[in-house]
Enzyme design. Structure first.
Site, PDB file in Angstrom:
ATOM      1  N   GLU A 315      11.580  -1.474  -3.851  1.00 16.01           N
ATOM      2  CA  GLU A 315      11.386  -2.377  -2.716  1.00 16.01           C
ATOM      3  C   GLU A 315      10.712  -1.616  -1.579  1.00 16.01           C
ATOM      4  OE1 GLU A 315      14.495  -5.661  -1.732  1.00 16.01           O
ATOM      5  OE2 GLU A 315      14.978  -3.957  -0.470  1.00 16.01           O
ATOM      6  N   CYS A 316       9.494  -2.017  -1.233  1.00 16.59           N
ATOM      7  CA  CYS A 316       8.713  -1.420  -0.150  1.00 16.59           C
ATOM      8  C   CYS A 316       8.511   0.078  -0.417  1.00 16.59           C
ATOM      9  CB  CYS A 316       9.368  -1.680   1.203  1.00 16.59           C
ATOM     10  SG  CYS A 316       8.225  -1.507   2.594  1.00 16.59           S
ATOM     11  N   GLY A 317       9.268   0.968   0.231  1.00 14.17           N
ATOM     12  CA  GLY A 317       9.125   2.385  -0.059  1.00 14.17           C
ATOM     13  C   GLY A 317       9.403   2.698  -1.512  1.00 14.17           C
ATOM     14  N   PHE A 319       8.750   0.649  -4.013  1.00 17.89           N
ATOM     15  CA  PHE A 319       7.533   0.222  -4.703  1.00 17.89           C
ATOM     16  C   PHE A 319       6.474   1.311  -4.619  1.00 17.89           C
ATOM     17  CE2 PHE A 319       3.351  -1.585  -3.290  1.00 17.89           C
ATOM     18  CZ  PHE A 319       2.805  -1.746  -4.557  1.00 17.89           C
ATOM     19  N   THR A 415       8.037  -4.659  -5.068  1.00 16.81           N
ATOM     20  CA  THR A 415       7.633  -5.627  -4.047  1.00 16.81           C
ATOM     21  C   THR A 415       7.546  -4.934  -2.694  1.00 16.81           C
ATOM     22  OG1 THR A 415       9.829  -6.334  -3.295  1.00 16.81           O
ATOM     23  CG2 THR A 415       8.966  -7.398  -5.265  1.00 16.81           C
TER      24      THR A 415
END
Length: 434
Positions: A315-317, A319, A415
């Site tokens: 998730e974000c970092g 990803f 994501t």
């Protein structure tokens, strides 16, 4: 557990410092405090946790819904809950401080900048109180804290100007030791730049704890605990947790814990990847530790697990760490795990900010085909995808590319959106672990 909401007239008015001072003032009275934060932020809660040794609850009507928000509140423990607001009281396209106060039926203590005003502080607070009538929300501004206010005649002019229906709850004095330095994603984390203890103790002495206690009320009732899936054997979920991967909502950990054992690991330290039936890499600051991550055998182990079909969610970092490579703002390229067909580049300005809705057109770890999820995106990086990349979601925000998010490969999903367990985001993963 009674509660109150610490709202502000605007962003950067000093809500975090006021919240921490209220917490400390309550602690000096012998009260056990449960901190909470309105909105999707991870930074302010880290400061709460430096003063209160317990997780700060995330309260967001968009991410959790009104019932999910109430449920999350009631999972906290303590005598009183102090909820830090987000931006100005009424600001926020999809979830505001006012929305949170209305959902919980709790009063608001308003933080007003008094550095260049006195009677005008009362006028501002009265305006915020009466503005509630123009909304469809039940927002009760009950008290005022004067930020950057001196004592003596300055303080006296402020509280004398307040109408009877607005309690004067004290002041936060001007003090450079109460400042929290900024970084590109907001304030520094609490364990990186904690507020000076003596300065915080002093600020707490200028608050009217008796009035704050009187303002705090019982919230809207608990709608009941969210049912977890019926699980047989107890699987294991591994969660990245170190200096690079920090951003985990407490409710997500609690939801994943219904699957069985939770274990943590450190990709930065390269300690190795523990045996697990699923792996979660939350957001954080991988760009700050890109060299260490590139040298870490943990990323290679992640690639091996992904090829074996182990479910992995970044998730974000997280990803970014699952991508082929990460280019930092100094122009250096660092190899990442290489699981997802993307190259990521850090930028000087943020590339996305705001609440989003994601719609799945295929089954993933966080949603089934046709499901919708609610999330929040805030990142300073952008991704370039290989031609054969598969994206699972349409999103009404920026996403990874062209209004799409959810890059998939094997049983791995990455994501940019942070999602919350109250939205059902992890139910699909938990079902797979039965």
């Amino acid at each position: 557990m009674t509660g109150l909401v610490v709202g502000g007239t605007a962003s950067s008015v000093g809500k975090t410092v006021a919240t921490l001072a209220i917490i400390r003032a309550f602690q000096r009275e012998g009260l056990t405090v449960q901190p909470a934060k309105a909105g999707p932020d991870f930074i302010d809660p880290s400061h709460h946790e430096t003063v209160v040794d317990r997780p700060s609850r995330t309260l967001d009507t968009w991410l959790e819904g009104r019932e999910g928000l109430r449920r999350n509140y009631h999972r906290g423990e303590g005598d009183v809950c102090v909820i830090e607001g987000v931006m100005g009281v009424y600001d926020g396209h999809r979830s505001s401080t006012a929305d949170v106060a209305d959902a919980l039926d709790l009063p608001v203590v308003l933080v007003v900048d008094a550095s260049a005003g006195a009677e005008s502080v009362a006028a501002t607070a009265l305006g915020f109180r009466t503005y509630a009538a123009r909304t469809d929300l039940d927002v009760r501004v009950a008290g005022v804290i004067a930020q950057q206010a001196h004592g003596g005649s300055h303080e006296q002019a402020i509280w004398e100007a307040l109408p009877a229906e607005l309690q004067y709850c004290g002041r936060i004095p001007p003090d450079s030791d109460l400042e929290i330095p900024d970084r590109h994603l907001g304030l520094h984390l609490g364990d990186e730049a904690p507020i000076d203890e003596n300065a915080l103790d002093d600020a707490a002495t200028h608050l009217r704890t008796d009035r704050l206690r009187a303002i705090a009320e019982e919230p809207a009732p608990d709608p009941g605990l969210q049912d977890g899936p019926a699980l047989g054997d107890q699987p294991r979920v591994a969660i990245a947790r170190d200096r690079a991967f920090r951003f985990v909502y407490p409710a997500v950990r609690e939801r994943l814990a219904t699957a069985g054992d939770l274990v943590t690991f450190s990709p930065v330290a390269g300690d190795g990847l523990p045996p697990a039936d699923a792996i979660y890499l939350p957001g954080g600051y991988p760009e700050r530790f890109a060299a260490e991550l590139a040298a870490s055998p943990t990323l290679s182990a992640l690639a091996d697990r992904a090829a074996e079909g182990v479910p992995i969610y970044g998730e974000c970092g997280g990803f970014m760490a699952l991508a082929d490579s990460l280019r930092t703002t100094d122009g250096r390229r660092h190899d990442m795990s290489g699981i997802l067909p993307a190259t990521v580049e850090m930028c000087e300005r943020y590339q996305a900010l705001g609440h989003v809705e994601l719609s799945a057109d295929r089954r993933t770890l966080t949603a089934d085909t046709g499901d919708s999820l609610r999330g929040h995106e805030f990142h300073y990086s952008r991704a370039s995808l290989d031609s054969d990349a598969t994206l699972a979601f349409t999103v009404d925000g920026e996403g990874i590319a062209d209004g799409r998010d959810g890059l998939t490969e094997y049983e791995t999903l990455g994501t940019y959106a942070h999602v919350h367990a109250a939205s059902g985001a992890f139910d699909t993963l938990l079902e797979r672990l039965r």
